[in-house]
Design a protein around this motif. Structure first.
Motif, PDB file in Angstrom:
ATOM      1  N   ARG A 161       0.848  -1.198   0.000  1.00  0.00           N
ATOM      2  CA  ARG A 161       0.000   0.000   0.000  1.00  0.00           C
ATOM      3  C   ARG A 161       0.891   1.259   0.000  1.00  0.00           C
ATOM      4  O   ARG A 161       0.678   2.196  -0.770  1.00  0.00           O
ATOM      5  CB  ARG A 161      -0.882  -0.028   1.255  1.00  0.00           C
ATOM      6  N   LEU A 162       1.914   1.257   0.821  1.00  0.00           N
ATOM      7  CA  LEU A 162       2.825   2.407   0.871  1.00  0.00           C
ATOM      8  C   LEU A 162       3.583   2.542  -0.455  1.00  0.00           C
ATOM      9  O   LEU A 162       3.761   3.643  -0.975  1.00  0.00           O
ATOM     10  CB  LEU A 162       3.818   2.260   2.029  1.00  0.00           C
ATOM     11  N   GLU A 164       2.635   1.610  -3.376  1.00  0.00           N
ATOM     12  CA  GLU A 164       1.738   2.124  -4.421  1.00  0.00           C
ATOM     13  C   GLU A 164       1.482   3.622  -4.263  1.00  0.00           C
ATOM     14  O   GLU A 164       1.193   4.320  -5.229  1.00  0.00           O
ATOM     15  CB  GLU A 164       0.423   1.334  -4.417  1.00  0.00           C
ATOM     16  N   ALA A 165       1.621   4.104  -3.036  1.00  0.00           N
ATOM     17  CA  ALA A 165       1.450   5.548  -2.805  1.00  0.00           C
ATOM     18  C   ALA A 165       2.766   6.295  -3.052  1.00  0.00           C
ATOM     19  O   ALA A 165       2.866   7.485  -2.766  1.00  0.00           O
ATOM     20  CB  ALA A 165       0.972   5.776  -1.375  1.00  0.00           C
ATOM     21  N   GLY A 166       3.790   5.564  -3.524  1.00  0.00           N
ATOM     22  CA  GLY A 166       5.044   6.218  -3.907  1.00  0.00           C
ATOM     23  C   GLY A 166       6.134   6.168  -2.852  1.00  0.00           C
ATOM     24  O   GLY A 166       7.114   6.908  -2.946  1.00  0.00           O
ATOM     25  N   GLN A 258       5.307  -5.123  -6.998  1.00  0.00           N
ATOM     26  CA  GLN A 258       4.358  -4.009  -7.160  1.00  0.00           C
ATOM     27  C   GLN A 258       4.414  -3.663  -8.637  1.00  0.00           C
ATOM     28  O   GLN A 258       5.456  -3.249  -9.144  1.00  0.00           O
ATOM     29  CB  GLN A 258       4.806  -2.802  -6.314  1.00  0.00           C
ATOM     30  N   SER A 260       2.637  -2.081 -12.403  1.00  0.00           N
ATOM     31  CA  SER A 260       1.730  -1.126 -13.030  1.00  0.00           C
ATOM     32  C   SER A 260       1.768  -1.429 -14.526  1.00  0.00           C
ATOM     33  O   SER A 260       2.465  -2.370 -14.946  1.00  0.00           O
ATOM     34  CB  SER A 260       2.183   0.310 -12.770  1.00  0.00           C
TER      35      SER A 260
END
Ligand code: BTN
Length: 382
Positions: A161-162, A164-166, A258, A260
């Motif tokens: 989660r972290l 993905e938030a950069g 992770q 994209s």
């Protein structure tokens, strides 16, 4: 007279670094809420201890006097116990005495959960752990952005989660309890509360996928090195991502990508080390680094794993596994031994001939040497 009792102390770790100042008013009230990091307010010509005293005087507007300088005292607050190294002060004329501090005992931040903690103090406990961990950490990246959690589903979920938030490379998530810890191949990872070191690191290697896929081996080498250093010379790497003590598993590693539309953005390196008691149902196959009072300090161990990981990772980034040839051979506890391997549905037996630089396990069978890229060594039948 309604003058509050005031105490101040400076917590200095063994390396002489200031962890925080503590200042508290009122003898029986919790002072835990008044912990503060000094934040570099030391004036020229002042020692850290003098700065702490000055800060407290300024902030509270009270004259305080040191009860001891350079002393080591142990103090139990109603909520938790800490050892205070440094200067301990009290308001002039207060009834806060040194004696009550001397009656207490030292509890390492890693073991604070074992005390009967008020729920409201959980945040302070986590904060204290983070500070202590920070004082042990000797890395530039890995472990530098820590999140300490009392509980979560899986540290890999939180780290993802972290990420993905950069979140930057080096981000760390640590939990005392996981409600849904995951292992490889859809397995669960079980750990009794407080008995495991459960954490995930965010890595962002800019490498071709086939090289990035060897990252679990780098993590395994880091854990093996840290465990050997922590007094377990028998620690060894079992391809592809377990660490054993003798014939039982002490650590498992789960790396998850992770992704994209652009491809792999990062890798979450999830590591679980059994540091205390292992669940009863796993006793035949799992082992812990210690137990009871012999349990290792998880925060120190974590700092050492981060340090080894950072050093190995740096070499791996430029040279791949080939750059870690010596470490791989020294850590591989199956090399030269008869093993059974399950690459998918097949079962192969032979002699382990080491780990190749593309991450493959070399297995010498009756019909020649095979390079196995996926699968695992079968160690336990249950
Ligand atoms: C395995 O042996 O199959 C891998 C186990 C990995 C367990 C760790 S514990 C911290 C991190 N969070 C998880 O949910 N899994 C990894």
């Amino acid at each position: 007279m309604n003058t509050p009792n005031v105490a101040a102390a400076l917590i200095i770790n063994e390396a002489g670094e200031v962890l925080c100042t503590l200042r508290g008013a009122s003898k029986h009230a919790s002072v835990a809420h008044k912990w503060e990091f000094p934040g570099g307010k030391i004036e020229p010509g002042e020692t850290a201890e003098q700065a702490a005293v000055r800060e407290v005087q300024e902030e509270l507007g009270l004259e305080i006097e040191p009860l001891g300088t350079g002393c080591t005292v142990e103090h139990a607050y109603p909520e938790f116990t800490v050892r205070l190294n440094g200067v301990l002060c009290a308001a002039k004329g207060s009834t806060w005495t040194l004696r009550e501090h001397l009656d207490a005992r030292w509890v390492a931040p890693d073991r604070l959960e074992e005390l009967d903690f008020a729920a409201a103090d959980t945040a302070i406990l986590l904060w204290l752990k983070e500070r202590f961990f920070g004082s042990c950490l000797r890395t530039e990246r890995f472990g530098r952005y820590p999140t300490f959690l009392a509980e979560c589903s899986s540290t890999n979920d939180e780290a993802l989660r972290l990420a993905e938030a950069g979140a930057p490379e080096g981000t760390l998530v640590v939990a005392n309890v996981q409600r849904a810890g995951r292992g490889r191949l859809g397995r669960t990872w079980l750990s009794e509360p407080g008995q495991g070191l459960l954490f995930s690191l965010v890595a962002r290697p800019q490498l071709p996928p086939e090289v990035a896929a060897t990252l679990p081996l780098v993590a395994g080498l880091a854990v093996t090195a840290a465990l050997r250093e922590a007094g377990a010379p028998e620690a060894g790497l079992k391809w592809p991502n377990d660490v054993l003590l003798g014939e039982r598993k002490v650590c498992g590693i789960l790396c998850e990508a992770q992704t994209s539309a652009r491809g792999i953005e990062g890798i979450i390196v999830g590591i679980g080390v059994n540091t205390g008691a292992v669940p009863e149902s796993l006793a035949h196959r799992a082992i812990a680094l210690g137990s009871g009072a012999q349990r290792p300090d998880r925060l120190r161990l974590l700092a050492r794993i981060c340090a080894h990981f950072e050093a190995l990772y740096g070499r791996w980034l430029t040279g791949g596994l080939a750059a870690l040839r010596a470490e791989l051979d020294a850590a591989d506890c199956k090399r030269g031994n008869p093993i059974t391997v399950k690459p998918g549905r097949e079962v192969l037996t032979g002699i382990a001939r080491g780990i190749r630089e593309d991450g493959a396990l070399l297995l010498e069978t009756a019909s020649g040497t095979e390079a196995i890229l996926c699968g695992e060594i079968v160690q336990w039948h249950d």
